[in-house]
Design a protein around this motif. Structure first.
Motif, mmCIF file in Angstrom:
data_model
loop_
_atom_site.group_PDB
_atom_site.id
_atom_site.type_symbol
_atom_site.label_atom_id
_atom_site.label_comp_id
_atom_site.label_asym_id
_atom_site.label_seq_id
_atom_site.Cartn_x
_atom_site.Cartn_y
_atom_site.Cartn_z
ATOM 1 N N GLU A 6 38.620 58.456 -4.510
ATOM 2 C CA GLU A 6 38.928 59.254 -3.327
ATOM 3 C C GLU A 6 39.717 58.432 -2.323
ATOM 4 O O GLU A 6 39.630 57.211 -2.285
ATOM 5 C CB GLU A 6 37.637 59.731 -2.661
ATOM 6 C CG GLU A 6 36.749 60.561 -3.529
ATOM 7 C CD GLU A 6 35.296 60.191 -3.333
ATOM 8 O OE1 GLU A 6 34.434 60.988 -3.692
ATOM 9 O OE2 GLU A 6 35.025 59.084 -2.835
ATOM 10 N N SER A 7 40.428 59.134 -1.448
ATOM 11 C CA SER A 7 41.132 58.478 -0.355
ATOM 12 C C SER A 7 41.333 59.481 0.772
ATOM 13 O O SER A 7 41.232 60.700 0.556
ATOM 14 C CB SER A 7 42.488 57.934 -0.821
ATOM 15 O OG SER A 7 43.306 58.981 -1.299
ATOM 16 N N GLY A 9 39.810 59.416 4.102
ATOM 17 C CA GLY A 9 38.846 59.570 5.178
ATOM 18 C C GLY A 9 39.266 58.804 6.417
ATOM 19 O O GLY A 9 40.268 58.095 6.423
ATOM 20 N N LEU A 20 41.853 64.876 2.453
ATOM 21 C CA LEU A 20 41.272 63.981 1.455
ATOM 22 C C LEU A 20 41.914 64.243 0.104
ATOM 23 O O LEU A 20 42.278 65.381 -0.221
ATOM 24 C CB LEU A 20 39.759 64.185 1.348
ATOM 25 C CG LEU A 20 38.951 64.087 2.637
ATOM 26 C CD1 LEU A 20 37.457 64.247 2.317
ATOM 27 C CD2 LEU A 20 39.207 62.794 3.359
ATOM 28 N N CYS A 22 41.568 63.117 -4.234
ATOM 29 C CA CYS A 22 40.696 62.557 -5.260
ATOM 30 C C CYS A 22 41.393 62.680 -6.605
ATOM 31 O O CYS A 22 41.766 63.786 -7.001
ATOM 32 C CB CYS A 22 39.362 63.303 -5.281
ATOM 33 S SG CYS A 22 38.310 62.898 -6.681
ATOM 34 N N VAL A 92 29.699 61.504 4.807
ATOM 35 C CA VAL A 92 30.404 60.897 3.681
ATOM 36 C C VAL A 92 30.770 62.029 2.723
ATOM 37 O O VAL A 92 29.901 62.813 2.331
ATOM 38 C CB VAL A 92 29.537 59.851 2.964
ATOM 39 C CG1 VAL A 92 30.283 59.290 1.754
ATOM 40 C CG2 VAL A 92 29.156 58.723 3.922
ATOM 41 N N TYR A 94 32.154 63.350 -0.859
ATOM 42 C CA TYR A 94 32.196 62.941 -2.261
ATOM 43 C C TYR A 94 32.991 63.942 -3.089
ATOM 44 O O TYR A 94 32.822 65.158 -2.946
ATOM 45 C CB TYR A 94 30.787 62.850 -2.841
ATOM 46 C CG TYR A 94 29.910 61.802 -2.214
ATOM 47 C CD1 TYR A 94 29.099 62.113 -1.128
ATOM 48 C CD2 TYR A 94 29.885 60.504 -2.711
ATOM 49 C CE1 TYR A 94 28.292 61.158 -0.538
ATOM 50 C CE2 TYR A 94 29.071 59.540 -2.135
ATOM 51 C CZ TYR A 94 28.283 59.876 -1.050
ATOM 52 O OH TYR A 94 27.480 58.917 -0.476
ATOM 53 N N GLN A 113 33.181 57.550 -5.185
ATOM 54 C CA GLN A 113 32.338 56.619 -4.448
ATOM 55 C C GLN A 113 32.047 57.094 -3.035
ATOM 56 O O GLN A 113 31.169 56.541 -2.372
ATOM 57 C CB GLN A 113 33.023 55.237 -4.387
ATOM 58 C CG GLN A 113 34.148 55.106 -3.358
ATOM 59 C CD GLN A 113 35.442 55.767 -3.780
ATOM 60 O OE1 GLN A 113 35.550 56.350 -4.865
ATOM 61 N NE2 GLN A 113 36.448 55.677 -2.917
ATOM 62 N N THR A 115 33.897 58.865 0.745
ATOM 63 C CA THR A 115 34.772 58.413 1.815
ATOM 64 C C THR A 115 34.245 58.959 3.144
ATOM 65 O O THR A 115 33.849 60.125 3.234
ATOM 66 C CB THR A 115 36.232 58.846 1.578
ATOM 67 O OG1 THR A 115 37.079 58.296 2.587
ATOM 68 C CG2 THR A 115 36.397 60.360 1.570
ATOM 69 N N GLN A 116 34.197 58.105 4.147
ATOM 70 C CA GLN A 116 33.601 58.475 5.430
ATOM 71 C C GLN A 116 34.578 59.291 6.267
ATOM 72 O O GLN A 116 35.747 58.908 6.429
ATOM 73 C CB GLN A 116 33.199 57.218 6.208
ATOM 74 C CG GLN A 116 32.622 57.486 7.582
ATOM 75 C CD GLN A 116 31.247 58.125 7.536
ATOM 76 O OE1 GLN A 116 30.386 57.705 6.766
ATOM 77 N NE2 GLN A 116 31.030 59.147 8.349
#
Length: 121
Positions: A6-7, A9, A20, A22, A92, A94, A113, A115-116
């Protein structure tokens, strides 16, 4: 072996937007559903939105009309466009992907994993 990454956040003010991404890669024969879940501190993980292989979407009531799930079939990538963010969206996030590793294999669900996402008031 399958990797789900993921990316996107970050920190945003209330009313703002985030997107976001993924991507799933590795031993993939076919991707079934793709989607997003979130978990806030002290709370259980909950559904945000999913998209089927046919493009049908499903959203939690709390995000419907503000969030949009989409996917790029060729890249095995799913996106979550979040608009009009609220402080209660802080969590978070997912990514979840249902994958068939082979023609006759069962579906396995893989998770990223996390992402916040933090929304300030």
């Amino acid at each position: 072996q399958v990797h789900v990454v993921e990316s996107g956040g970050g920190l945003v003010q209330a009313g703002g937007s985030l997107r976001l991404s993924c991507a799933a890669s590795g031993s993939i024969y076919r991707v079934d559903f793709m989607g997003w879940y979130r978990q806030a501190p002290g709370k259980q993980r909950e559904l945000v939105g999913t998209i089927s292989s046919g493009g049908s979407t499903n959203y939690a009531d709390s995000v419907a009309g503000r969030f949009t799930v989409s996917r790029d079939e060729a890249q095995n990538t799913v996106f979550l466009q979040m608009n009009n963010l609220k402080p209660e969206d802080t969590a978070v996030y997912y990514c979840a992907v249902g994958i068939f590793n082979g023609r006759h294999s069962p579906r396995y669900d893989y998770w990223g994993q996390g992402t916040q996402v933090t929304v300030s008031s």
